[in-house]
Design an enzyme around this catalytic site. Structure first.
Site, short mmCIF file in Angstrom:
data_model
loop_
_atom_site.label_atom_id
_atom_site.label_comp_id
_atom_site.label_asym_id
_atom_site.label_seq_id
_atom_site.Cartn_x
_atom_site.Cartn_y
_atom_site.Cartn_z
N GLU A 46 -4.17 -3.50 4.56
CA GLU A 46 -4.13 -3.04 3.17
C GLU A 46 -5.53 -2.76 2.63
O GLU A 46 -5.73 -1.81 1.88
CB GLU A 46 -3.40 -4.04 2.28
CG GLU A 46 -1.90 -4.13 2.56
CD GLU A 46 -1.17 -2.82 2.34
OE1 GLU A 46 -1.72 -1.90 1.69
OE2 GLU A 46 -0.03 -2.70 2.83
N ASP A 99 1.05 2.05 -5.55
CA ASP A 99 -0.08 2.84 -5.06
C ASP A 99 0.14 4.30 -5.45
O ASP A 99 1.02 4.61 -6.27
CB ASP A 99 -0.19 2.69 -3.54
CG ASP A 99 0.96 3.37 -2.82
OD1 ASP A 99 2.05 3.51 -3.45
OD2 ASP A 99 0.80 3.77 -1.65
N TYR A 135 -2.81 -3.93 -6.68
CA TYR A 135 -2.02 -3.32 -5.61
C TYR A 135 -1.96 -4.23 -4.39
O TYR A 135 -0.87 -4.53 -3.87
CB TYR A 135 -2.60 -1.94 -5.21
CG TYR A 135 -2.04 -1.56 -3.87
CD1 TYR A 135 -0.75 -1.06 -3.76
CD2 TYR A 135 -2.75 -1.79 -2.69
CE1 TYR A 135 -0.18 -0.80 -2.53
CE2 TYR A 135 -2.20 -1.54 -1.45
CZ TYR A 135 -0.92 -1.03 -1.37
OH TYR A 135 -0.36 -0.79 -0.16
#
Length: 359
Positions: A49, A150, A132
């Site tokens: 991520e 996102d 996020y």
DNA sequence: AATTCGTGGCT
DNA sequence: TAGCCAAGAAT
């Protein structure tokens, strides 16, 4: 409309179950995803991520594999010197991510005994983990109810509801709408389903609405111009900055190098010494040279585009005797040592440009 | 709240 | 080609 005639077959509201059913048939196989609906290790979710922030799947894949092979768990990453992490990250961009990745691994070891916390709130408190990423780890690694909103989510939601407010101001409203879509379970799958939908069907240009599980519920589709969403504010123009890089080459091929300040643009990365980069070229670049030498300008400048400015970097080269000592704050690096250096792409351009004899 | 912060691929 | 775009965060 058929939807009005048969609301059961053509739902007018996006159903989470419909998206999950689509995901079960079409989900992408990606290096950082677990197989067969298993939960992925938190460290792998975390690593991927961070790398995927503003960066494409294709670009990330080799870096993810290299990091995982070199630092297979959070303890290994925490034990690594920052310089090695920056060198491994070189070329991936947004280097604060690498610094924060490393700081975060150390924080997980020191504050949490080497295990990632499971809640969004606790994840959010770690360096480099924003709203996020906290939601992504919480949902994908820990199956917590969370919405990692996102760019894909924003595009899908903006189209579903034909949101006319422009990004980035519309972000809170889009997030609120996104929360209404969450299913009662399978939060990790749902998060990744939204991303897959945005990446493969609800694309920025020429969305494949005919293949979308939510096509009948989509207001942008109904408007006839789904690609007009999400509306975005105009971007600021990119100025051009200029500078001169000093490529000192020793008789044994070594190049004079230094490290940039630990924060800011290319923070902590290696570079060929140069003048400051400003819109006006300095009147006397040579006063910024790292040592006295006979400098020769290469014919064409190196050009590079950063996120918020373009750079035109002249390269001045000089040959130095093999015994030349490195000035304070500098070091000589032979070509065999380049791969171990944290050279960002712009510096690789400078070295390649000069190496190919561009004068 | 608005800026700062990379890179490479695609149209 | 010049702009747009990609699983955002920090300040």
């Amino acid at each position: 409309m058929q939807a009005a005639a048969n609301p059961a077959a053509f739902p007018t509201e996006p159903s989470p179950a419909a998206l999950l059913a689509w995901y079960d048939r079409h989900r992408r196989r990606l290096p950082w995803r677990a197989e067969g609906g298993a939960r992925q290790e938190p460290y792998r979710v975390f690593l991927s991520e961070i790398m995927l922030q503003q960066t494409t799947v294709v670009t990330v894949a080799p870096y993810y594999a290299a990091f995982l092979a070199r630092w297979p768990d959070v303890a290994a990453l925490a034990a690594a010197p920052l310089e090695e992490v920056l060198s491994a990250w070189a070329g991936l961009g947004y280097y604060a991510r690498a610094r924060n990745l490393h700081a975060c691994a150390r924080a997980v070891v020191e504050r949490h005994g080497g295990r990632f916390p499971e809640t969004e709130e606790a994840l959010l408190a770690l360096p480099g983990i924003g709203p996020y990423t906290a939601a992504a780890i919480a949902s994908i690694a820990f199956e917590r109810r969370a919405a990692p909103v996102d760019g894909n989510w924003e595009r899908v939601v903006a189209r579903l509801f034909a949101v006319k407010a422009a990004l980035p101001r519309a972000r809170p409203a889009l997030r609120a709408l996104a929360l209404t879509l969450l299913p009662p379970a399978r939060f990790g799958d749902f998060a990744q389903a939204m991303m897959d939908l945005g990446a493969t069907i609800c694309t920025p240009r020429k969305p494949a609405c005919a293949l979308c599980p939510w096509t009948e519920a989509c207001a942008a589709r109904a408007s006839g111009a789904p690609e007009r969403y999400p509306v975005k504010a105009a971007k600021a123009a990119k100025p051009t900055r200029r500078g001169v890089a000093f490529l000192a080459v020793r008789a044994d091929g070594a190049v004079l190098v230094r490290s940039r300040p630990p924060r800011g643009l290319l923070g902590g990365m290696s570079e060929v010494p140069s003048t400051p980069w400003e819109e006006e070229q300095p009147a006397k670049p040579v006063v910024h040279a790292p040592l006295r030498a006979s400098w020769t300008a290469l014919n064409a400048p190196v050009t590079h585009v950063f996120s918020h400015f373009a750079l035109e970097l002249e390269v001045w080269r000089a040959a130095l005797p093999a015994a030349t000592p490195a000035p304070d704050g500098h070091r000589w690096v032979v070509p065999d040592g380049f791969d171990a250096e944290a050279f960002p792409s712009v510096m690789r351009k400078v070295l390649r440009h000069a190496g190919s004899g561009g004068e």
